[in-house]
Design a protein around this motif. Structure first.
Motif, mmCIF file in Angstrom:
data_model
loop_
_atom_site.group_PDB
_atom_site.id
_atom_site.type_symbol
_atom_site.label_atom_id
_atom_site.label_comp_id
_atom_site.label_asym_id
_atom_site.label_seq_id
_atom_site.Cartn_x
_atom_site.Cartn_y
_atom_site.Cartn_z
ATOM 1 N N GLY A 1 3.605 5.744 -3.294
ATOM 2 C CA GLY A 1 4.844 6.490 -3.500
ATOM 3 C C GLY A 1 5.580 6.835 -2.217
ATOM 4 N N VAL A 2 5.277 6.106 -1.139
ATOM 5 C CA VAL A 2 5.928 6.327 0.154
ATOM 6 C C VAL A 2 7.021 5.275 0.335
ATOM 7 C CG1 VAL A 2 5.591 6.371 2.659
ATOM 8 C CG2 VAL A 2 3.837 7.310 1.150
ATOM 9 N N VAL A 3 8.214 5.730 0.717
ATOM 10 C CA VAL A 3 9.329 4.820 0.984
ATOM 11 C C VAL A 3 9.175 4.288 2.406
ATOM 12 C CG1 VAL A 3 11.833 4.633 1.207
ATOM 13 C CG2 VAL A 3 10.845 6.087 -0.571
ATOM 14 N N ILE B 1 10.668 3.285 9.138
ATOM 15 C CA ILE B 1 10.548 4.683 8.754
ATOM 16 C C ILE B 1 9.761 4.768 7.445
ATOM 17 C CG2 ILE B 1 12.765 4.639 7.566
ATOM 18 C CD1 ILE B 1 13.235 7.496 8.437
ATOM 19 N N ALA B 2 8.821 5.695 7.414
ATOM 20 C CA ALA B 2 8.021 5.937 6.204
ATOM 21 C C ALA B 2 8.318 7.361 5.748
ATOM 22 C CB ALA B 2 6.541 5.760 6.488
ATOM 23 N N ILE B 3 8.750 7.498 4.506
ATOM 24 C CA ILE B 3 9.185 8.787 3.973
ATOM 25 C C ILE B 3 8.298 9.167 2.793
ATOM 26 C CG2 ILE B 3 11.117 10.068 2.981
ATOM 27 C CD1 ILE B 3 12.907 7.764 4.236
ATOM 28 N N LEU C 1 0.429 12.078 3.629
ATOM 29 C CA LEU C 1 0.129 10.771 3.042
ATOM 30 C C LEU C 1 0.611 9.603 3.889
ATOM 31 C CD1 LEU C 1 -1.040 9.219 0.644
ATOM 32 C CD2 LEU C 1 1.189 9.387 -0.448
ATOM 33 N N ALA C 2 1.864 9.617 4.314
ATOM 34 C CA ALA C 2 2.402 8.501 5.101
ATOM 35 C C ALA C 2 1.633 8.347 6.404
ATOM 36 C CB ALA C 2 3.889 8.722 5.376
ATOM 37 N N GLU D 1 0.829 -1.212 0.000
ATOM 38 C CA GLU D 1 0.000 0.000 0.000
ATOM 39 C C GLU D 1 0.862 1.261 0.000
ATOM 40 O OE1 GLU D 1 -3.710 1.938 2.536
ATOM 41 O OE2 GLU D 1 -2.958 -0.044 3.073
ATOM 42 N N LEU D 2 1.911 1.264 0.804
ATOM 43 C CA LEU D 2 2.807 2.425 0.858
ATOM 44 C C LEU D 2 3.564 2.595 -0.456
ATOM 45 C CD1 LEU D 2 4.123 2.001 4.504
ATOM 46 C CD2 LEU D 2 2.756 3.909 3.658
ATOM 47 N N ARG D 3 4.035 1.505 -1.015
ATOM 48 C CA ARG D 3 4.786 1.572 -2.271
ATOM 49 C C ARG D 3 3.910 2.118 -3.399
ATOM 50 N NH1 ARG D 3 7.063 -3.033 -1.993
ATOM 51 N NH2 ARG D 3 5.291 -4.219 -2.744
#
Length: 192
Positions: A48-50, A81-83, A90-91, A43-45
Motif C-alpha cells: 500500500g505504499v506509493v 519517492i515512496a509515500i 512501512l516505506a 512489494e511496495l504496491r
C-alpha cells in the motif's frame, strides 16, 4: 500551452499524494536492474505504499509550504519517492530491507510524522516494528501476568481437588471401623 501549465497537474498530483502521508522517503534508485526495480515496485504496491519517480523541480514545488519542504536539500540527482499513508515506518522498512539485497538502492532522507530524518535516521526508523506488531507486543505483555495468575489458580484448585479426593478415603476408613466396633459391642450384649 506553456510548460508551466503542463507541469501543474503533476505538481498537484504529488501534492495530493503527500497531503495525508504518514511518511515520505526519498531514494536514489540509480543502478537497479529492471528485475530489481519491478520486484521493489511490486512489494511496495502490495504493502500500500506509493512509489514513483518525479522530477526534482516538480517535487520541490509540490513540497512548498508543507512539512515535506525539508526534503528540498536532498533533491539532487535522480530520486524516487515512496509515500506511506497508513504506517509511518512501512516505506522505510521495505526500502531498507530491499537495499540490503540491492546494493545500488540508497535511502537519502525522509519525513516521518512531520520530522525530517537523514539516512542514519531513516535506517533507525526502519528498525521500528509496525503499529500492529507493537500493539500485539503490548497486549501480550499485558496478558502475560493475567495468564500466569490464571495458571496458578488452576494449579491450586487442582491441588485442592486432589487433597479433597484423598480425605474422603481417610474419613471412610474410620467410619467402617466404628461400624465394626459397634457390631462387636452389640454381640457381647447379646451373649450376656
Amino acid at each position: 500551452m506553456p510548460k508551466v501549465e503542463m507541469k501543474q497537474p503533476i505538481i498537484n498530483q504529488i501534492a495530493a499524494e503527500v497531503k495525508d502521508a504518514q511518511s515520505v522517503v526519498l531514494v536514489d534508485y540509480r543502478g537497479l536492474t529492471v528485475e530489481q526495480d519491478t520486484a521493489l515496485r511490486k512489494e511496495l504496491r502490495e504493502a500500500g505504499v506509493v512509489y514513483k519517480v518525479y522530477k526534482n523541480t516538480m517535487m520541490r514545488r509540490a513540497f512548498e509550504g508543507t512539512e515535506f519542504a525539508g526534503l528540498d536539500a536532498y533533491l539532487v540527482g535522480p530520486n524516487a519517492i515512496a509515500i506511506s499513508r497508513d504506517d509511518a515506518t512501512l516505506a522505510a522498512r521495505i526500502l531498507s530491507k530491499f537495499a540490503k539485497t540491492a546494493n545500488k538502492l540508497e535511502l537519502k532522507a525522509g519525513v516521518v510524522e512531520g520530522s525530517l530524518y537523514d539516512v542514519a535516521g531513516m535506517n533507525e526508523i526502519a528498525k521500528v516494528p509496525s503499529r500492529e506488531e507493537l500493539l500485539s507486543r503490548l497486549l501480550g505483555s499485558m496478558q502475560s501476568p493475567i495468564t500466569n495468575f490464571a495458571r496458578v489458580l488452576k494449579q491450586i484448585s487442582e491441588l485442592d481437588g486432589a487433597a479433597e479426593s484423598e480425605n474422603p478415603v481417610a474419613e471412610e476408613a474410620p467410619a467402617e471401623e466404628s461400624a465394626e466396633v459397634i457390631e462387636s459391642k452389640e454381640e457381647p450384649a447379646v451373649e450376656a
